[in-house]
Design an enzyme around this catalytic site. Sequence first.
Site, PDB file in Angstrom:
ATOM      1  N   LYS A  70       0.918  -1.333  -0.001  1.00 63.67           N
ATOM      2  CA  LYS A  70       0.082  -0.057   0.003  1.00 63.67           C
ATOM      3  C   LYS A  70       0.999   1.005  -0.124  1.00 63.67           C
ATOM      4  O   LYS A  70       1.952   1.376   0.646  1.00 63.67           O
ATOM      5  CB  LYS A  70      -0.890   0.156   1.149  1.00 63.67           C
ATOM      6  N   VAL A  96     -21.401   6.882   0.908  1.00 66.86           N
ATOM      7  CA  VAL A  96     -21.968   6.502  -0.233  1.00 66.86           C
ATOM      8  C   VAL A  96     -21.166   7.151  -1.667  1.00 66.86           C
ATOM      9  O   VAL A  96     -21.545   7.808  -2.491  1.00 66.86           O
ATOM     10  CB  VAL A  96     -23.532   6.827  -0.490  1.00 66.86           C
ATOM     11  N   GLY A  97     -19.805   6.983  -1.584  1.00 68.94           N
ATOM     12  CA  GLY A  97     -18.994   7.578  -2.445  1.00 68.94           C
ATOM     13  C   GLY A  97     -18.538   6.600  -3.427  1.00 68.94           C
ATOM     14  O   GLY A  97     -19.588   6.058  -3.886  1.00 68.94           O
ATOM     15  N   VAL A 113     -17.410   3.499  -3.725  1.00 67.73           N
ATOM     16  CA  VAL A 113     -18.254   1.970  -3.709  1.00 67.73           C
ATOM     17  C   VAL A 113     -19.833   2.238  -3.159  1.00 67.73           C
ATOM     18  O   VAL A 113     -20.326   1.393  -3.680  1.00 67.73           O
ATOM     19  CB  VAL A 113     -17.533   1.159  -2.960  1.00 67.73           C
ATOM     20  N   GLY A 114     -20.072   2.999  -2.188  1.00 68.69           N
ATOM     21  CA  GLY A 114     -21.205   3.039  -1.453  1.00 68.69           C
ATOM     22  C   GLY A 114     -22.465   3.261  -2.267  1.00 68.69           C
ATOM     23  O   GLY A 114     -23.669   2.742  -2.302  1.00 68.69           O
ATOM     24  N   HIS A 115     -22.308   4.031  -3.119  1.00 68.89           N
ATOM     25  CA  HIS A 115     -23.484   4.318  -4.339  1.00 68.89           C
ATOM     26  C   HIS A 115     -23.728   3.191  -5.159  1.00 68.89           C
ATOM     27  O   HIS A 115     -25.023   3.002  -5.460  1.00 68.89           O
ATOM     28  CB  HIS A 115     -23.321   5.587  -5.043  1.00 68.89           C
TER      29      HIS A 115
END
Length: 366
Positions: free
Chosen positions: A94, A195-196, A198-200
């Site tokens: 990472k 809800v950016g 991935v969330g959306h």
Amino acid sequence: MTDVTGAPVATVDVLHTLFHSEQGGHEQVVLCQDRASGLKAVIALHSTALGPALGGTRFYPYASEEEAVADALNLSRGMSYKNAMAGLDHGGGKAVIIGDPEQIKTEELLLAYGRFVASLGGRYVTACDVGTYVADMDVVARECRWTTGRSPENGGAGDSSVLTAFGVFQGMRASAQHLWGDPTLRGRRVGIAGVGKVGHHLVEHLLQDGASVVITDVRDESVLRITDRHPEVTVAADTDALIRSEGLDIYAPCALGGALNDDSVPVLTAKVVCGAANNQLAHPGVEKDLAERGILYAPDYVVNAGGVIQVADELHGFDFERCRAKAAKIFDTTLSIFARAKDDGIPPAAAADRIAEQRISEARVR
């Protein structure tokens, strides 16, 4: 070493973590600086036992350089376990870039970062993470061929958040199967914090499956993107209100890590935690607290592996349907972890760790 304000911090703490603690064991940590562009970055390689380390680049305004190093160490270790559980021939790595991407991200900075990644000669393969996007990887790739998550126009697979969300959805289906005897989310109430990227996408899967959804996000525009399209979605004031919601079946942390901690776990109303965020357990022992409360935890690095499955496939000629089929197996993998946890009498997080560590250990002796 100093923090971003120039104040001294304890370098010895970082070195102790790297060489002596359970969170250490990393093969290599690279501190990168390019004064001309303002780049300050950390690249951490936890393990290359299974193959070249693979993991994204996080661009974030850390409070101190020490905090950035610690995050890189934790995230790269998580990637070793994630890649092992996903069945990939990759170790864990990472990178973090220190600073506010909205303020300091430039083409020159990304190119300088690409040169540092290239200097590792393929030991680390980078991709997108919080604060970096497909367009950024296209720039990095101009200096570094070990770059994934690029745009289709530049030979890449595009946005990996699509399959990340799909994998989390499979983890939720497996959790429902294990707990309620049915893999559908129909009639279940699911709360999503974040809800950016991935969330959306996750909201769409859940609504299509018949779930009711409540969301929260620190960005008003992210919430409005959902509610404008789906007015039936409920909005919670903040994460604290979300996790205390009455009738919540599943809680999905999909923002930054540490969502499951000494403050949040005692007030969780959900029976399942399954989300896309990395490093959801704030510290060792939280997994036991969840188990004692009867809350089923789907290990984050297992269910959110859809994205890394996609970027790994990009290295060999991307095929979306092939990747989707691999990501669908997260359902079976999650069920196998729950079964192992029951057999061994341990929390699912510990069961997942055992399975991942076994694969990594077997690779080291080959």
